[in-house]
Design a protein around this motif. Structure first.
Motif, PDB file in Angstrom:
ATOM      1  N   UNK A   4     -73.742  16.556  53.181  1.00 56.23           N
ATOM      2  CA  UNK A   4     -73.281  17.805  53.761  1.00 56.23           C
ATOM      3  C   UNK A   4     -72.080  18.272  52.960  1.00 56.23           C
ATOM      4  N   UNK A   5     -71.622  19.452  53.257  1.00 54.20           N
ATOM      5  CA  UNK A   5     -70.487  19.984  52.525  1.00 54.20           C
ATOM      6  C   UNK A   5     -69.851  21.137  53.261  1.00 54.20           C
ATOM      7  N   UNK A   6     -68.987  21.813  52.555  1.00 53.11           N
ATOM      8  CA  UNK A   6     -68.299  22.969  53.107  1.00 53.11           C
ATOM      9  C   UNK A   6     -67.870  23.866  51.958  1.00 53.11           C
ATOM     10  N   UNK A   7     -67.663  25.122  52.266  1.00 55.39           N
ATOM     11  CA  UNK A   7     -67.161  26.080  51.278  1.00 55.39           C
ATOM     12  C   UNK A   7     -66.024  26.854  51.896  1.00 55.39           C
ATOM     13  N   UNK A   8     -65.218  27.429  51.038  1.00 58.06           N
ATOM     14  CA  UNK A   8     -64.119  28.251  51.504  1.00 58.06           C
ATOM     15  C   UNK A   8     -63.806  29.328  50.487  1.00 58.06           C
ATOM     16  N   UNK A   9     -63.215  30.400  50.969  1.00 58.87           N
ATOM     17  CA  UNK A   9     -62.794  31.504  50.108  1.00 58.87           C
ATOM     18  C   UNK A   9     -61.530  32.117  50.688  1.00 58.87           C
ATOM     19  N   UNK A  10     -60.603  32.483  49.802  1.00 61.58           N
ATOM     20  CA  UNK A  10     -59.349  33.128  50.189  1.00 61.58           C
ATOM     21  C   UNK A  10     -59.193  34.382  49.339  1.00 61.58           C
ATOM     22  N   UNK A  11     -58.847  35.500  49.978  1.00 57.06           N
ATOM     23  CA  UNK A  11     -58.652  36.765  49.264  1.00 57.06           C
ATOM     24  C   UNK A  11     -57.179  37.140  49.329  1.00 57.06           C
ATOM     25  N   UNK A  12     -56.627  37.466  48.154  1.00 58.66           N
ATOM     26  CA  UNK A  12     -55.241  37.921  48.052  1.00 58.66           C
ATOM     27  C   UNK A  12     -55.210  39.206  47.240  1.00 58.66           C
ATOM     28  N   UNK A  13     -54.189  40.024  47.511  1.00 63.04           N
ATOM     29  CA  UNK A  13     -54.045  41.258  46.756  1.00 63.04           C
ATOM     30  C   UNK A  13     -53.254  41.004  45.471  1.00 63.04           C
ATOM     31  N   UNK A  14     -52.995  42.067  44.699  1.00 63.10           N
ATOM     32  CA  UNK A  14     -52.321  41.935  43.410  1.00 63.10           C
ATOM     33  C   UNK A  14     -50.884  41.440  43.541  1.00 63.10           C
ATOM     34  N   UNK A  15     -50.299  41.576  44.715  1.00 69.24           N
ATOM     35  CA  UNK A  15     -48.942  41.089  44.954  1.00 69.24           C
ATOM     36  C   UNK A  15     -48.936  39.648  45.452  1.00 69.24           C
ATOM     37  N   UNK A  30     -48.883  27.889  39.957  1.00 72.77           N
ATOM     38  CA  UNK A  30     -50.262  27.417  39.935  1.00 72.77           C
ATOM     39  C   UNK A  30     -51.232  28.573  40.177  1.00 72.77           C
ATOM     40  N   UNK A  31     -50.841  29.476  41.041  1.00 67.91           N
ATOM     41  CA  UNK A  31     -51.695  30.624  41.334  1.00 67.91           C
ATOM     42  C   UNK A  31     -51.169  31.793  40.523  1.00 67.91           C
ATOM     43  N   UNK A  71     -53.912  46.423  41.370  1.00 67.92           N
ATOM     44  CA  UNK A  71     -55.010  47.020  42.137  1.00 67.92           C
ATOM     45  C   UNK A  71     -56.297  46.195  42.109  1.00 67.92           C
ATOM     46  N   UNK A  72     -56.188  44.921  41.814  1.00 71.25           N
ATOM     47  CA  UNK A  72     -57.347  44.024  41.784  1.00 71.25           C
ATOM     48  C   UNK A  72     -57.175  42.980  42.875  1.00 71.25           C
ATOM     49  N   UNK A  73     -58.233  42.704  43.603  1.00 72.33           N
ATOM     50  CA  UNK A  73     -58.211  41.615  44.572  1.00 72.33           C
ATOM     51  C   UNK A  73     -58.633  40.333  43.868  1.00 72.33           C
ATOM     52  N   UNK A  74     -58.050  39.222  44.276  1.00 74.14           N
ATOM     53  CA  UNK A  74     -58.425  37.929  43.712  1.00 74.14           C
ATOM     54  C   UNK A  74     -58.999  37.071  44.824  1.00 74.14           C
ATOM     55  N   UNK A  75     -60.186  36.529  44.581  1.00 76.38           N
ATOM     56  CA  UNK A  75     -60.870  35.678  45.532  1.00 76.38           C
ATOM     57  C   UNK A  75     -60.934  34.271  44.940  1.00 76.38           C
TER      58      UNK A  75
END
Length: 156
Positions: free
Chosen positions: A75-86, A52-53, A59-63
């Motif tokens: 009301x609401x909420x937000x989220x973000x996750x950062x992963x490296x190329x691996x 799925x991911x 050498x690129x970060x994925x957010x």
């Protein structure tokens, strides 16, 4: 937990939610299959796993970003996750939005959270991913079509 969160997110975006009991049973079933040592990838009874991911280029970060909206509470909420190329987890953030007018408005706030996460860790290439096609369309047309989210896009 992902199944429960996804169901809540679907409900808030007007989609049919997954029943909680079904989501829990699904999660337990997945855990059982992941821990079962006798299952092989070649076993015809076991469907192949569909990733799925997807990893970004080297050498690129994925957010990955997302927004949620509660119409009753406005009301609401937000989220973000950062992963490296691996695929390795680097960092994540969430933020409560006590006063937001729509699901799209919550989705539009999410890129800011993603950018705030990564600006201190890299000057290299970054890929940002969202599930909101409407947000992507607004972003892609931000030069020719002004929207109410233009100030947010300017910050990004």
């Amino acid at each position: 937990m992902w199944s429960l969160w996804s169901s809540r997110n679907d409900r808030r975006h007007g989609k049919a939610p997954i029943e909680k009991v079904t989501a829990i049973n699904w999660a337990l079933d997945i855990c059982f299959h992941l821990t079962s040592p006798n299952k092989s990838a070649e076993d015809p009874k076991v469907p192949p796993l569909v990733p799925r991911w997807q990893r970004p280029p080297g050498n690129t970060l994925k957010v990955n970003i997302d927004g949620a909206f509660d119409a009753e509470e406005e009301s609401g909420a937000i989220g973000a996750v950062v992963r490296d190329a691996e695929g390795g987890f680097l960092m994540a953030t969430t933020r409560w939005l006590p006063d937001v007018g729509s699901a799209l408005a919550a989705e539009a706030e999410a890129p800011c959270a993603g950018v705030q996460l990564i600006y201190t860790v890299t000057e290299g290439p970054v890929m940002m991913k969202t599930d909101s096609l409407e947000l992507v369309s607004l972003w892609n047309n931000r030069g020719s079509h002004k929207s109410e989210f233009a100030p947010i896009f300017g910050d990004v």
